[in-house]
Write a protein that holds these residues in place. Structure first.
Motif, PDB file in Angstrom:
ATOM      1  N   UNK A  92       8.000  -9.121   5.802  1.00 16.81           N
ATOM      2  CA  UNK A  92       6.728  -9.729   5.872  1.00 16.81           C
ATOM      3  C   UNK A  92       6.234  -9.541   4.385  1.00 16.81           C
ATOM      4  N   UNK A  93       6.098  -8.468   3.819  1.00 14.97           N
ATOM      5  CA  UNK A  93       5.731  -8.322   2.439  1.00 14.97           C
ATOM      6  C   UNK A  93       6.229  -9.097   1.423  1.00 14.97           C
ATOM      7  N   UNK A 156      -1.349  -9.460  -0.625  1.00 14.30           N
ATOM      8  CA  UNK A 156      -0.136  -8.770  -0.735  1.00 14.30           C
ATOM      9  C   UNK A 156      -0.045  -7.324  -0.558  1.00 14.30           C
ATOM     10  N   UNK A 157      -1.223  -6.946  -0.952  1.00 13.50           N
ATOM     11  CA  UNK A 157      -1.477  -5.372  -1.083  1.00 13.50           C
ATOM     12  C   UNK A 157      -1.493  -4.815   0.299  1.00 13.50           C
ATOM     13  N   UNK A 158      -2.368  -5.668   1.226  1.00 12.32           N
ATOM     14  CA  UNK A 158      -2.445  -5.351   2.663  1.00 12.32           C
ATOM     15  C   UNK A 158      -0.888  -5.405   3.406  1.00 12.32           C
ATOM     16  N   UNK A 159      -0.132  -6.378   2.961  1.00 14.15           N
ATOM     17  CA  UNK A 159       1.228  -6.278   3.529  1.00 14.15           C
ATOM     18  C   UNK A 159       1.984  -5.133   2.917  1.00 14.15           C
ATOM     19  N   UNK A 163       3.943  -2.092   4.980  1.00 11.48           N
ATOM     20  CA  UNK A 163       5.235  -1.506   4.829  1.00 11.48           C
ATOM     21  C   UNK A 163       5.062   0.115   4.764  1.00 11.48           C
ATOM     22  N   UNK A 164       4.136   0.562   3.959  1.00 11.07           N
ATOM     23  CA  UNK A 164       4.201   2.117   3.827  1.00 11.07           C
ATOM     24  C   UNK A 164       3.942   2.768   5.482  1.00 11.07           C
TER      25      UNK A 164
END
Length: 483
Positions: A92-93, A156-159, A163-164
């Motif tokens: 998704x990222x 993009x940062x939220x995605x 991930x993290x």
């Protein structure tokens, strides 16, 4: 011919630093600065090994237990689900990150047209037809959003933060699995030890029952003494049946955690006297060690993601600028493509701003802000939960050695008292009731001793888990490569 496009892209670069997300600050003050100390809490020596820095292979000393943990890490289905969640978040990222760059498409077309005209006219022309060919090749981008206000970058940062968060969730699941396998294995070991104890005690009660029956047969004893001895005997039989059932259930639980059938050679047969874990107290550490726990890190990454979502929601109030541009070549013959004089270009920048959306954008912003507040509370709760778990484990650790020492002495004293009472009964000094009471007391003391030893071992496992044990082993088993 491409100067307008270049100027527009240059302006995008100059404005790309605009970010409407609030500045992230880690919440503080949810827990005290230091872990509980003094009183019931143990004081570790200054040279004590920090249990949170010990990998599980070094912490668990029994080779059989280590191999069962390896089976679990390789086969446990919950761990596979966690690994799959990481892969989903990474995919998704990558999808979201692709919006930061334009999608470039190439196309080629060929057009064949036949024009037919009829006979007639002043000059007496005859009818006929004309063939027209046209060939075109283009490369360009379509409706690429120029991210002037950081909407796409924040999404993009939220995605990325998700991930993290999923990676930390996988680490948390891994640590929890290790602790659950260890506790299940230790419980089975304790139940096996209890079964061994019950079978040994059953033989003692059986001898006593045989003696009282013989005394009753020859008229020395009474039926009351026989029934009292039989009570102890049947109680031990019941304990054996219960423990055999418990051991079977322990094995089923261990198989589920391991994700496969654990070989019999790896199952414990008794509790043994050798230590099964390292007896290591954490050194002088502050509560900041809790910030390294995977579940706390997971909550923090989710909080950062919600912070970025606020920036994306704010950017929606500003104009959206997009660019559609193509560069190509057009010719009436296929061989004429890419020759001088055949090139064409088209640039179509566009701007859009909804004037009336009846509160849609404001609602999205309010939702993002509320989600961020929920994430703050979730993060603080994760820290508070971690603090309580460590504090509880330390509180029990502070007195467990003293408890085990007292229970060991009590069991030894009860064993000696039962032996002396039996000898006095056989010599006619004490009553039979005194002997039965001492036998039951010794049996109960031995059972409690096994339970206390299990509590001590489980406490070390819990201390290891609650401090984020194995945090030095940052790469989960079977984890895919980082994006």
């Amino acid at each position: 011919m491409t100067k307008p496009i270049l100027f527009l892209l240059a302006g995008t670069v100059l404005l790309s630093g605009c970010n409407l997300a609030p500045k992230y600050e880690r919440p503080t003050g949810a827990v005290p600065v230091t872990l509980p100390q003094g009183g019931i809490y143990p004081t570790a020596p200054t040279d004590a090994v920090d249990v949170s820095r010990i990998g599980w292979r070094d912490f668990f000393l029994d080779d059989r237990l280590q191999r069962v943990i390896e089976l679990g890490l390789a086969n446990n289905r919950d761990l596979r689900i966690a690994a799959g969640n990481v892969l989903q978040a990474r995919a998704q990222y990558r999808v979201q990150r692709s919006d930061l760059l334009p999608t470039v498409n190439a196309s080629g077309t060929g057009t064949y047209t036949n024009n037919v005209f009829g006979a007639g006219g002043a000059n007496g022309a005859t009818g006929g037809s004309t063939d027209i060919e046209a060939y075109q090749a283009t490369v360009g981008l379509s409706a690429f959003e120029l991210d002037l206000f950081g909407r796409v970058r924040n999404l993009s940062r939220a995605a990325q933060e998700q991930v993290f968060a999923s990676e930390e969730a996988q680490r948390s699941a891994r640590i929890s699995l290790i602790a659950e396998i260890a506790n299940a294995w230790l419980t089975m070991a304790a139940d096996s030890e209890q079964l061994r104890l019950s079978r040994g005690t059953l033989r003692t009660f059986e001898d006593t029952l045989r003696l009282t029956r013989e005394q009753f047969r020859v008229g020395i004893g009474s039926e009351l003494e026989v029934r009292q001895a039989e009570t102890n005997y049947q109680g031990a039989l019941n304990d054996i049946a219960v423990l055999e059932t418990s051991i079977a259930r322990d094995q089923n639980a261990l198989n589920l955690l391991a994700g496969t059938t654990v070989p019999a050679a790896l199952l414990p047969t008794d509790f043994g006297n050798a230590p099964m874990t390292r007896d290591a107290l954490p050194g002088d550490i502050s509560s900041e060690v809790l910030l390294r726990r995977p579940d706390v890190l997971q909550a923090e990454h989710q909080l950062i993601a919600e912070n970025a979502n606020i920036g994306a929601a704010r950017a929606a109030f500003f104009p959206t600028i997009s660019l559609t541009a193509t560069l190509g070549t057009l010719s009436t013959s296929l061989s004429g493509l890419f020759k001088d004089g055949t090139y064409t270009y088209n640039a179509s920048p566009g701007i859009g701003l909804p004037l009336f959306d009846f509160g849609r954008r404001q609602g999205n912003l309010d939702y993002a802000r509320a989600s961020q507040q929920v994430a703050v509370a979730t993060y603080e709760r994760a820290i508070q939960t971690a603090f309580r778990e460590v504090a509880d484990a330390l509180a029990q650790r502070g007195r467990i050695d003293e408890q085990l020492r007292a229970q060991t002495n009590r069991a030894e004293a009860a064993r000696v008292a039962a032996r002396l009472s039996d000898a006095r009964y056989r010599s006619g000094v004490d009553s039979f009731l005194t002997t039965l009471i001492q036998q039951r007391t010794a049996y109960a003391a031995e059972q409690q001793l096994v339970g206390t030893r299990l509590t001590q071992a489980s406490n070390l496992v819990e201390l290891y888990r609650s401090l984020g044990g194995g945090i030095e082993e940052t790469t989960p088993v079977g984890a895919p490569a980082a994006p």
